[in-house]
Design a protein around this motif. Structure first.
Motif, PDB file in Angstrom:
ATOM      1  N   ASN A 216      42.496  45.139  37.350  1.00 38.93           N
ATOM      2  CA  ASN A 216      42.775  45.916  36.168  1.00 38.93           C
ATOM      3  C   ASN A 216      44.462  46.440  35.957  1.00 38.93           C
ATOM      4  OD1 ASN A 216      42.389  48.006  38.294  1.00 38.93           O
ATOM      5  ND2 ASN A 216      42.661  49.322  36.385  1.00 38.93           N
ATOM      6  N   ALA A 232      40.889  40.074  33.528  1.00 33.83           N
ATOM      7  CA  ALA A 232      41.026  41.417  33.231  1.00 33.83           C
ATOM      8  C   ALA A 232      40.174  42.350  32.694  1.00 33.83           C
ATOM      9  CB  ALA A 232      42.544  41.374  32.454  1.00 33.83           C
ATOM     10  N   SER A 236      42.694  47.542  31.321  1.00 33.32           N
ATOM     11  CA  SER A 236      43.966  47.023  31.913  1.00 33.32           C
ATOM     12  C   SER A 236      45.140  47.135  30.792  1.00 33.32           C
ATOM     13  CB  SER A 236      43.769  45.442  32.186  1.00 33.32           C
ATOM     14  OG  SER A 236      42.906  45.213  32.970  1.00 33.32           O
ATOM     15  N   VAL A 240      48.542  42.767  32.008  1.00 37.33           N
ATOM     16  CA  VAL A 240      47.629  42.352  32.941  1.00 37.33           C
ATOM     17  C   VAL A 240      46.945  41.636  32.034  1.00 37.33           C
ATOM     18  CG1 VAL A 240      45.878  42.952  34.568  1.00 37.33           C
ATOM     19  CG2 VAL A 240      47.904  44.238  34.300  1.00 37.33           C
ATOM     20  N   LYS A 241      46.320  41.989  30.877  1.00 34.26           N
ATOM     21  CA  LYS A 241      45.477  41.067  30.044  1.00 34.26           C
ATOM     22  C   LYS A 241      46.063  39.779  29.738  1.00 34.26           C
ATOM     23  CE  LYS A 241      43.027  44.941  27.872  1.00 34.26           C
ATOM     24  NZ  LYS A 241      42.919  45.870  26.545  1.00 34.26           N
ATOM     25  N   ALA A 244      45.896  37.387  32.535  1.00 31.01           N
ATOM     26  CA  ALA A 244      44.422  36.735  32.771  1.00 31.01           C
ATOM     27  C   ALA A 244      43.874  35.819  31.607  1.00 31.01           C
ATOM     28  CB  ALA A 244      43.523  37.973  32.795  1.00 31.01           C
TER      29      ALA A 244
END
Length: 266
Positions: A216, A232, A236, A240-241, A244
């Motif tokens: 996350n 993620a 998050s 970060v998303k 992923a």
């Protein structure tokens, strides 16, 4: 099962905001393990306050601790791999923290040290209690019997923004990582969750495409991008998303349970 090695971040991922593993998430992880998945916790915590979650779930195997700086076998507490820092090179950073009044701790694989245990501020002591840690008094660095693997600065987010900006501008001797809203970590330049996960996967004989990682925060990006499938949490940051492959529910909505159900147990 397609994914044979499942790497789980702990805070903000496995744990809800009450610092708990819900019963539903625990049962789903246990079922994935029962069906043959190798579960590894991949966390900024040390082994002493991450291994108990493995034991709570009845799991053995490994924890990748200190954001990838030390990998430890759960049942024997053996350090199977660690990235040791140059102790002399740490000194200017500690001097900076002291000069600026920034709280910090120095970590070996199994121990945590601070300048003054008795004089810890209330918010600092509360943070350690939440993370189930009790630091010791920092001796001279050359007296430490085990290698230093991580130095962590702790403070309010705006203070950590400034700390991160300041020390990131220095000659890059270390991996300087924003590991949480209130934390900045210094580690060996090769230490990361992604590198530690790769090293463990090779040790255990898993191919990259057989690995699922769930996290996350920014310190999870290297493992999310290394894994065959990086997931993620909904809590998050956007970056970060974006790193992923998929996004699951938040840590307060059993996102790990939902991801394992969808990608491993369906």
């Amino acid at each position: 099962m397609k994914y044979k090695l499942i790497a789980l971040d702990v805070d903000g991922t496995l744990l809800n905001d009450e610092h708990e593993v819900t019963e539903q998430t625990q049962k789903t992880i246990q079922e994935a393990a029962r069906q043959g998945a190798d579960i590894v916790l991949c966390t900024g915590r040390g082994p002493q306050n991450s291994i108990p979650f493995m034991e709570q779930m009845g799991l053995s195997g490994y924890v990748i601790s200190h954001n990838g700086a030390a990998t430890v076998k759960v049942d024997t507490r053996e350090v199977v791999h660690q990235y040791a820092m140059d102790a002399k090179a740490i000194v200017p950073y500690l001097d900076y923290f002291r000069k600026e009044g920034v709280h910090f701790d120095v970590n070996t694989a199994f121990q945590m040290f601070v300048d003054d245990v008795e004089g810890l501020a209330v918010e600092v002591r509360s943070m350690y209690e939440n993370y189930l840690m009790l630091p010791s008094v920092l001796p001279p660095l050359h007296d430490l019997s085990d290698p230093i693997v991580k130095v962590t600065a702790f403070g309010q987010p705006d203070t950590m923004d400034q700390v991160h900006q300041d020390i990131a501008a220095w000659t890059p001797e270390f991996n300087i990582l924003r590991s949480g809203e209130y934390f900045v970590d210094l580690m060996h330049p090769e230490a990361s969750k992604g590198n530690a996960l790769k090293q463990l996967a090779e040790r255990r004989g898993y191919r990259q495409e057989e690995i699922l990682a769930i996290g996350n925060y920014y310190n999870d990006i290297t493992m999310l991008t290394y894994a065959g499938l990086g997931v993620a949490m909904d809590n998050s940051p956007l970056e970060v998303k974006a790193a992923a492959n998929e996004v699951t529910a938040s840590n307060n909505e059993d996102g790990v349970h939902a991801a394992l159900l969808k990608y491993c147990l369906s």
